[in-house]
Design a protein around this motif. Structure first.
Motif, PDB file in Angstrom:
ATOM      1  N   VAL A  18       0.840  -1.197   0.000  1.00 28.66           N
ATOM      2  CA  VAL A  18       0.000   0.000   0.000  1.00 28.66           C
ATOM      3  C   VAL A  18       0.873   1.244   0.000  1.00 28.66           C
ATOM      4  N   LEU A  19       1.929   1.186   0.838  1.00 33.35           N
ATOM      5  CA  LEU A  19       2.838   2.320   0.933  1.00 33.35           C
ATOM      6  C   LEU A  19       3.498   2.643  -0.405  1.00 33.35           C
ATOM      7  N   SER A  20       3.959   1.579  -1.098  1.00 32.06           N
ATOM      8  CA  SER A  20       4.659   1.777  -2.365  1.00 32.06           C
ATOM      9  C   SER A  20       3.755   2.546  -3.317  1.00 32.06           C
ATOM     10  N   LEU A  38      13.431  11.828   9.196  1.00 35.52           N
ATOM     11  CA  LEU A  38      12.390  11.163   9.971  1.00 35.52           C
ATOM     12  C   LEU A  38      12.602  11.422  11.458  1.00 35.52           C
ATOM     13  N   SER A  39      11.522  11.552  12.170  1.00 34.94           N
ATOM     14  CA  SER A  39      11.649  11.580  13.630  1.00 34.94           C
ATOM     15  C   SER A  39      11.015  10.300  14.176  1.00 34.94           C
ATOM     16  N   THR A  40      11.274  10.003  15.433  1.00 35.62           N
ATOM     17  CA  THR A  40      10.756   8.773  16.027  1.00 35.62           C
ATOM     18  C   THR A  40       9.225   8.738  15.973  1.00 35.62           C
ATOM     19  N   ASP A  41       8.623   9.902  16.055  1.00 34.08           N
ATOM     20  CA  ASP A  41       7.150   9.943  16.001  1.00 34.08           C
ATOM     21  C   ASP A  41       6.617   9.459  14.655  1.00 34.08           C
ATOM     22  N   ASP A  42       7.430   9.601  13.605  1.00 37.05           N
ATOM     23  CA  ASP A  42       6.963   9.199  12.273  1.00 37.05           C
ATOM     24  C   ASP A  42       6.807   7.694  12.114  1.00 37.05           C
ATOM     25  N   CYS A  43       7.608   6.934  12.827  1.00 36.29           N
ATOM     26  CA  CYS A  43       7.680   5.482  12.583  1.00 36.29           C
ATOM     27  C   CYS A  43       6.304   4.839  12.675  1.00 36.29           C
ATOM     28  N   ALA A  44       5.522   5.282  13.661  1.00 36.74           N
ATOM     29  CA  ALA A  44       4.228   4.660  13.909  1.00 36.74           C
ATOM     30  C   ALA A  44       3.275   4.805  12.725  1.00 36.74           C
ATOM     31  N   LYS A  45       3.508   5.822  11.915  1.00 38.17           N
ATOM     32  CA  LYS A  45       2.611   6.043  10.777  1.00 38.17           C
ATOM     33  C   LYS A  45       2.636   4.852   9.837  1.00 38.17           C
ATOM     34  N   CYS A  46       3.793   4.239   9.714  1.00 38.19           N
ATOM     35  CA  CYS A  46       3.916   3.128   8.771  1.00 38.19           C
ATOM     36  C   CYS A  46       4.223   1.804   9.447  1.00 38.19           C
ATOM     37  N   HIS A  47       4.930   1.832  10.583  1.00 32.80           N
ATOM     38  CA  HIS A  47       5.329   0.579  11.250  1.00 32.80           C
ATOM     39  C   HIS A  47       4.597   0.476  12.593  1.00 32.80           C
ATOM     40  N   ASP A  48       3.284   0.630  12.553  1.00 34.74           N
ATOM     41  CA  ASP A  48       2.576   0.696  13.834  1.00 34.74           C
ATOM     42  C   ASP A  48       2.729  -0.563  14.671  1.00 34.74           C
ATOM     43  N   CYS A  70      18.993   3.000  16.905  1.00 37.66           N
ATOM     44  CA  CYS A  70      19.388   1.740  16.254  1.00 37.66           C
ATOM     45  C   CYS A  70      19.317   1.859  14.737  1.00 37.66           C
ATOM     46  N   HIS A  71      18.211   2.373  14.245  1.00 34.16           N
ATOM     47  CA  HIS A  71      18.037   2.491  12.792  1.00 34.16           C
ATOM     48  C   HIS A  71      18.508   3.872  12.370  1.00 34.16           C
ATOM     49  N   LEU A  72      19.809   3.958  12.101  1.00 34.61           N
ATOM     50  CA  LEU A  72      20.415   5.266  11.847  1.00 34.61           C
ATOM     51  C   LEU A  72      19.916   5.862  10.548  1.00 34.61           C
ATOM     52  N   GLU A  73      19.592   5.010   9.589  1.00 37.11           N
ATOM     53  CA  GLU A  73      19.121   5.483   8.288  1.00 37.11           C
ATOM     54  C   GLU A  73      17.925   4.669   7.835  1.00 37.11           C
ATOM     55  N   HIS A  74      17.302   5.116   6.772  1.00 39.10           N
ATOM     56  CA  HIS A  74      16.102   4.446   6.269  1.00 39.10           C
ATOM     57  C   HIS A  74      16.244   4.109   4.793  1.00 39.10           C
ATOM     58  N   PRO A  75      15.796   2.917   4.390  1.00 35.80           N
ATOM     59  CA  PRO A  75      15.830   2.598   2.962  1.00 35.80           C
ATOM     60  C   PRO A  75      14.818   3.458   2.192  1.00 35.80           C
ATOM     61  N   GLU A  80      22.689   2.276   6.399  1.00 38.68           N
ATOM     62  CA  GLU A  80      22.845   1.815   7.787  1.00 38.68           C
ATOM     63  C   GLU A  80      21.468   1.662   8.416  1.00 38.68           C
ATOM     64  N   VAL A  81      20.778   0.619   7.932  1.00 35.99           N
ATOM     65  CA  VAL A  81      19.393   0.442   8.339  1.00 35.99           C
ATOM     66  C   VAL A  81      19.296  -0.463   9.564  1.00 35.99           C
ATOM     67  N   ILE A  82      20.013  -1.584   9.495  1.00 42.20           N
ATOM     68  CA  ILE A  82      19.953  -2.572  10.584  1.00 42.20           C
ATOM     69  C   ILE A  82      21.263  -2.523  11.374  1.00 42.20           C
TER      70      ILE A  82
HETATM   71  C1  HEC Z   1       6.068   6.666   5.064  1.00 43.19           C
HETATM   72  C2  HEC Z   1       6.105   5.391   5.665  1.00 43.19           C
HETATM   73  C3  HEC Z   1       7.308   5.051   6.516  1.00 43.19           C
HETATM   74  C4  HEC Z   1       7.739   5.701   7.598  1.00 43.19           C
HETATM   75  C5  HEC Z   1       7.226   7.034   8.176  1.00 43.19           C
HETATM   76  C6  HEC Z   1       8.834   4.922   8.138  1.00 43.19           C
HETATM   77  N1  HEC Z   1       9.047   3.836   7.347  1.00 43.19           N
HETATM   78 FE1  HEC Z   1      10.431   2.432   7.653  1.00 43.19          FE
HETATM   79  N2  HEC Z   1       9.908   1.524   5.951  1.00 43.19           N
HETATM   80  C7  HEC Z   1       8.874   1.918   5.121  1.00 43.19           C
HETATM   81  C8  HEC Z   1       8.840   1.085   3.944  1.00 43.19           C
HETATM   82  C9  HEC Z   1       7.857   1.181   2.807  1.00 43.19           C
HETATM   83  C10 HEC Z   1       9.902   0.162   4.083  1.00 43.19           C
HETATM   84  C11 HEC Z   1      10.316  -0.894   3.117  1.00 43.19           C
HETATM   85  C12 HEC Z   1      11.359  -0.236   2.229  1.00 43.19           C
HETATM   86  C13 HEC Z   1      12.267  -1.185   1.541  1.00 43.19           C
HETATM   87  O1  HEC Z   1      12.241  -2.388   1.826  1.00 43.19           O
HETATM   88  O2  HEC Z   1      13.048  -0.673   0.712  1.00 43.19           O
HETATM   89  C14 HEC Z   1      10.539   0.483   5.328  1.00 43.19           C
HETATM   90  C15 HEC Z   1      11.624  -0.221   5.845  1.00 43.19           C
HETATM   91  C16 HEC Z   1      12.173   0.011   7.079  1.00 43.19           C
HETATM   92  C17 HEC Z   1      13.224  -0.759   7.675  1.00 43.19           C
HETATM   93  C18 HEC Z   1      13.997  -1.853   6.999  1.00 43.19           C
HETATM   94  C19 HEC Z   1      13.275  -3.137   7.065  1.00 43.19           C
HETATM   95  C20 HEC Z   1      14.061  -4.255   6.409  1.00 43.19           C
HETATM   96  O3  HEC Z   1      13.456  -5.323   6.339  1.00 43.19           O
HETATM   97  O4  HEC Z   1      15.185  -4.041   5.990  1.00 43.19           O
HETATM   98  C21 HEC Z   1      13.468  -0.249   8.894  1.00 43.19           C
HETATM   99  C22 HEC Z   1      14.478  -0.742   9.902  1.00 43.19           C
HETATM  100  C23 HEC Z   1      12.579   0.858   9.066  1.00 43.19           C
HETATM  101  N3  HEC Z   1      11.798   0.987   7.963  1.00 43.19           N
HETATM  102  C24 HEC Z   1      12.544   1.617  10.196  1.00 43.19           C
HETATM  103  C25 HEC Z   1      11.827   2.778  10.288  1.00 43.19           C
HETATM  104  C26 HEC Z   1      11.924   3.685  11.396  1.00 43.19           C
HETATM  105  C27 HEC Z   1      12.823   3.484  12.602  1.00 43.19           C
HETATM  106  C28 HEC Z   1      11.068   4.691  11.168  1.00 43.19           C
HETATM  107  C29 HEC Z   1      10.852   5.936  12.008  1.00 43.19           C
HETATM  108  C30 HEC Z   1      12.049   6.711  12.229  1.00 43.19           C
HETATM  109  C31 HEC Z   1      10.463   4.450   9.888  1.00 43.19           C
HETATM  110  N4  HEC Z   1      10.936   3.274   9.392  1.00 43.19           N
HETATM  111  C32 HEC Z   1       9.519   5.264   9.286  1.00 43.19           C
HETATM  112  C33 HEC Z   1       8.003   2.927   5.374  1.00 43.19           C
HETATM  113  C34 HEC Z   1       8.132   3.869   6.358  1.00 43.19           C
END
Ligand code: HEC
Ligand code: HEC
Ligand code: HEC
Ligand code: HEC
Ligand code: HEC
Ligand code: HEC
Ligand code: HEC
Ligand code: HEC
Ligand code: HEC
Ligand code: HEC
Ligand code: HEC
Ligand code: HEC
Length: 269
Positions: A18-20, A38-48, A70-75, A80-82
């Protein structure tokens, strides 16, 4: 509560799908500039679900750190995701942090819900913190030394009572009795206090028990452990309690008390 990875994965894939679509529609509408941090508050929007897990079950990974520690960066841009556990749990600090496959025991979002069933042989890991128990099992080799710790400790801090695997020597024995005589990590070293019931010896020593029961002398009133003190197979000397009560000539001629008194349990003459 048991975690269902498969179900979680399916739900996650559905969310990501759905997100894609959302992200794709954003891209095609041409609204994509550099992503906002991203801030920590954002995570819940997608990773509730993850957020719920961490906040309810995360223990110190909830209270001592945040998602972003822990999750310094985001894909997809970030690499540096994991995080590696060693980023914060320095292997130089504790033997325990040098073990392989941390995630086999600790899922980082609920690190203290350890399922030993899933973990293979755990002994080296247990010993990394409980050195004493490991040393005892080596110093006092027994059949227990051949078992993995988790055969008896199904979960951390718990243990199986002896009677789950063994028959008692006499019917009335309960767990507390077992560990009065045996210690689980050196079970062949049998020690007991003076007040251990003679009935517990009876299961294995019928003859001595029967003879002592029929004895009408003052030995009748003594318990087995009163004479056989402390350690199994300890055999006392008559002289320890009685000294040499007869005249010296008699003792010189018959140095062994048993030659007249025959049997400490019977004391026939
Ligand atoms: C707008 C929606 C959205 C938000 C906000 C978001 N994510 Fe994500 N996240 C995703 C999607 C979509 C993927 C899958 C991307 C991919 O696999 O390339 C993902 C993947 C990840 C992964 C990697 C999972 C893997 O299997 O490798 C991590 C870790 C992660 N997110 C952590 C976070 C954290 C921590 C936050 C808050 C700081 C956050 N995300 C905020 C949508 C979001
Ligand atoms: C102590 C470090 C740590 C913290 C804190 C943490 N994570 Fe993770 N997270 C990890 C690790 C390590 C993995 C990879 C797990 C694996 O390999 O299965 C992971 C995996 C993920 C994934 C991939 C999917 C999954 O569930 O495994 C997402 C999404 C994610 N984390 C989001 C978050 C969010 C959101 C937070 C905050 C609520 C958070 N994480 C807090 C370490 C952490
Ligand atoms: C960003 C830093 C960070 C990372 C990465 C990290 N941890 Fe932690 N972890 C901590 C902190 C901080 C604590 C609390 C330490 C304390 O109180 O002494 C902790 C505590 C723990 C605890 C004890 C939890 C409790 O509530 O007592 C376990 C188990 C643990 N971590 C395992 C792991 C494992 C396994 C990994 C890798 C998957 C990992 N950690 C990755 C920072 C981290
Ligand atoms: C075979 C299972 C197992 C493996 C593998 C394992 N641990 Fe542990 N770990 C435990 C157990 C059991 C505890 C004690 C938990 C408790 O006190 O409730 C523990 C406790 C911890 C703690 C909290 C107490 C402390 O001394 O800091 C941290 C942090 C930790 N482990 C990190 C790690 C890291 C990092 C790795 C990988 C290098 C790892 N563990 C591998 C089983 C394991
Ligand atoms: C990271 C260190 C660590 C690891 C690894 C670890 N433990 Fe522990 N364990 C502890 C601590 C800390 C305690 C609480 C100590 C206390 O209360 O004296 C404890 C308590 C226990 C207790 C209960 C003690 C009591 O008196 O109630 C048992 C049993 C136990 N651990 C067995 C194990 C087994 C089996 C393993 C391997 C699966 C293991 N531990 C792995 C640190 C660890
Ligand atoms: C998970 C099962 C299990 C539990 C629990 C268990 N044992 Fe054992 N024990 C064994 C096995 C297997 C052997 C070896 C085969 C046999 O003698 O039955 C053994 C052997 C022994 C032996 C003989 C050791 C030797 O090397 O000759 C003693 C003594 C013993 N157990 C006492 C105990 C006591 C006391 C307890 C409780 C503190 C206990 N066991 C708990 C599985 C267990
Ligand atoms: C045959 C079963 C058995 C095996 C195998 C076993 N334990 Fe235990 N362990 C017990 C029992 C039973 C207790 C509780 C003793 C009591 O009630 O005093 C215990 C207690 C403990 C304790 C609490 C402290 C203490 O001494 O009372 C720790 C820590 C522990 N075991 C660690 C280990 C470790 C580490 C291993 C593997 C190297 C291991 N055990 C193997 C049965 C076992
Ligand atoms: C009065 C002390 C005492 C008590 C109480 C006691 N044991 Fe024993 N146990 C012994 C002695 C002595 C041996 C034999 C040791 C030898 O052969 O050198 C033994 C041997 C064993 C053995 C090895 C196999 C066998 O039968 O010779 C097992 C298993 C065992 N005990 C389990 C238990 C369990 C389980 C309990 C609790 C229900 C228990 N013991 C209570 C003293 C005791
Ligand atoms: C599980 C069975 C078992 C229990 C319970 C048991 N014993 Fe024994 N005991 C044995 C065995 C087996 C031997 C060795 C017999 C042999 O060598 O012929 C033995 C030998 C002895 C010996 C002789 C040692 C020697 O050098 O000849 C004494 C004394 C003894 N036990 C006292 C006790 C006392 C006292 C108790 C109760 C506190 C007790 N036993 C409980 C099995 C047991
Ligand atoms: C652990 C101490 C202890 C040991 C060892 C011991 N006894 Fe005794 N014995 C006693 C006690 C206590 C009495 C009762 C004394 C009293 O009431 O005056 C007793 C009484 C006796 C009596 C007098 C019985 C009666 O009814 O008047 C004889 C005879 C005797 N012991 C012989 C022996 C002989 C022989 C041995 C060695 C085979 C032996 N004892 C080993 C403690 C012991
Ligand atoms: C008054 C002290 C005393 C009491 C009470 C006593 N014993 Fe003994 N026992 C001895 C002495 C002394 C020996 C060594 C006899 C010898 O040198 O031949 C012995 C020997 C033994 C032996 C070795 C085999 C044999 O018969 O010589 C066993 C087994 C034994 N006792 C078991 C028991 C049991 C079981 C009880 C309780 C029912 C018990 N004893 C009560 C003093 C005692
Ligand atoms: C030559 C045989 C003989 C020898 C050897 C012998 N005794 Fe006696 N003992 C006796 C006789 C006979 C009695 C008196 C029995 C009676 O009065 O009922 C006796 C009585 C005793 C009594 C009871 C004394 C009382 O005042 O009630 C004790 C205790 C005793 N013996 C201990 C020993 C000890 C200990 C040894 C070894 C150091 C020993 N005896 C060696 C024959 C012997």
């Amino acid at each position: 509560m048991k975690f269902n990875f498969q179900e979680e994965n399916m739900m996650r894939r559905a969310t990501i799908f759905v997100l894609s679509l959302t992200l794709l529609s954003l891209t095609t509408s041409g609204a994509l500039a550099d992503p906002l941090p991203l801030s920590t508050d954002d995570c819940a929007k997608c990773h509730d679900e993850v957020v719920t897990d961490v906040t309810t079950r995360g223990s110190k990974h909830n209270t001592a750190v945040t998602c972003l520690d822990c999750h310094l960066e985001h894909p997809p841009k970030g690499t540096e995701v994991i995080p590696a556990c060693s980023m914060c749990h320095d292997p130089a600090e504790k033997t325990h942090y040098t073990i392989d496959n941390c995630i086999g025991c600790h899922y980082p979002h609920y690190p203290l819900e350890i399922d030993l069933d899933e973990a293979g042989t755990v002994k080296p890991v247990c010993i990394s913190c409980h050195e004493n128990e490991g040393t005892q099992l080596v110093d006092y080799p027994s059949m227990h030394s051949e078992l993995d710790c988790k055969e008896c400790h199904l979960a951390h801090g718990q243990f199986l009572p002896c009677l789950e695997c063994h028959e008692p020597h006499t019917e009335e024995m309960i767990y507390e009795d077992c560990i009065t005589c045996h210690q689980p990590h050196k079970p062949t070293v049998v020690k007991y206090p003076d007040n251990i019931q003679s009935a517990y010896c009876a299961g294995c020593h019928e003859t001595e028990t029967a003879v002592l029961a029929q004895n009408t002398t003052k030995h009748h009133d003594l318990s087995c452990a009163y004479c056989h003190k402390m350690q199994h197979k300890m055999v006392p000397l008559c002289t320890t309690c009685h000294g040499t009560p007869h005249d010296a000539a008699l003792h010189t001629k018959f140095p062994d008390c048993i030659s007249c008194h025959i049997d400490p349990h019977g004391l026939e003459k």
